[in-house]
Design an enzyme around this catalytic site. Structure first.
Site, PDB file in Angstrom:
ATOM      1  CG  MET A  87      -2.263   1.472   1.296  1.00 39.01           C
ATOM      2  SD  MET A  87      -1.233   2.373   2.247  1.00 39.01           S
ATOM      3  CE  MET A  87      -0.960   1.747   4.478  1.00 39.01           C
ATOM      4  CE1 TYR A  98       2.258  -0.342  -7.813  1.00 37.64           C
ATOM      5  CE2 TYR A  98       1.539  -1.831  -5.939  1.00 37.64           C
ATOM      6  CZ  TYR A  98       2.163  -1.795  -6.871  1.00 37.64           C
ATOM      7  OH  TYR A  98       3.024  -2.700  -7.978  1.00 37.64           O
ATOM      8  CD  GLU A  99      -2.130   4.990  -1.896  1.00 36.29           C
ATOM      9  OE1 GLU A  99      -2.626   6.709  -1.777  1.00 36.29           O
ATOM     10  OE2 GLU A  99      -3.585   4.680  -1.607  1.00 36.29           O
ATOM     11  CB  SER A 100       3.690   7.816  -0.600  1.00 31.63           C
ATOM     12  OG  SER A 100       4.540   6.919   0.407  1.00 31.63           O
ATOM     13  CB  SER A 143      -2.738   2.530  -4.015  1.00 29.25           C
ATOM     14  OG  SER A 143      -2.712   2.212  -2.313  1.00 29.25           O
TER      15      SER A 143
END
Length: 168
Positions: A52, A55-57, A130
């Site tokens: 997670m 894909y987020e940051s 995500s």
């Protein structure tokens, strides 16, 4: 204060945030998340959290994303200013009782505390689109490959079970 003075202060604050920010290496972040008690938290593995956050940051603590509704998402877990933190600009529920700027430095314990609140909500990990798109139902063992850890890599945990990063 003259307009140039405000610009200087703003620039100085941005530079301080950039200096205190960090892009974590995958295994370094895995160890930090495990030490903070995320392995097995609400049934999710370190693999779920790493996938997670990637894909987020991209594991970047200083990342800020902007939403069409005017709210923004902050930090390594992209926590929303509409729900979880206060950016002083957009209306917020501020359910984590935190200033969004505090989510942009390399000290991620406050980010983890807030992410635990998100996962404890009714949406759980699905609060992150995500995670739903890239992580759920996938083999997450690759996220720990090469890391010096011995943690369970799927999400078949019981919520009250303690897992350790190293076996004696």
């Amino acid at each position: 204060m003259p307009a140039w003075g405000c610009a200087v202060v703003t620039l100085a604050m941005l530079m301080m945030a950039a200096v205190d920010a960090k892009i974590y290496e995958r295994c370094e972040l895995a160890l930090k998340l495990e030490k903070a008690g995320l392995n097995g938290y609400q049934g999710y593995s370190i693999g779920d959290w790493l996938c997670m956050a990637h894909y987020e940051s991209g594991f970047d603590t200083s990342f800020v994303g902007h939403n069409p509704d005017g709210s923004s998402q902050y930090g390594i877990f992209q926590l929303s200013s509409a729900w979880w933190c206060n950016n002083g600009i957009t209306p917020t529920q501020n359910l984590c009782h935190i200033d969004c700027q505090n989510l942009l430095n390399h000290h991620i314990l406050d980010d983890i505390f807030c992410a635990k609140r998100v996962v404890s909500s009714q949406d759980s990990m699905a609060a992150w689109a995500s995670w739903t798109q890239h992580c759920t139902g996938h083999d997450l063992s690759k996220w720990l490959k090469g890391c010096d850890m011995h943690v369970k890599t799927d999400n078949s945990f019981s919520n009250n079970w303690d897992y350790f990063s190293h076996i004696c």
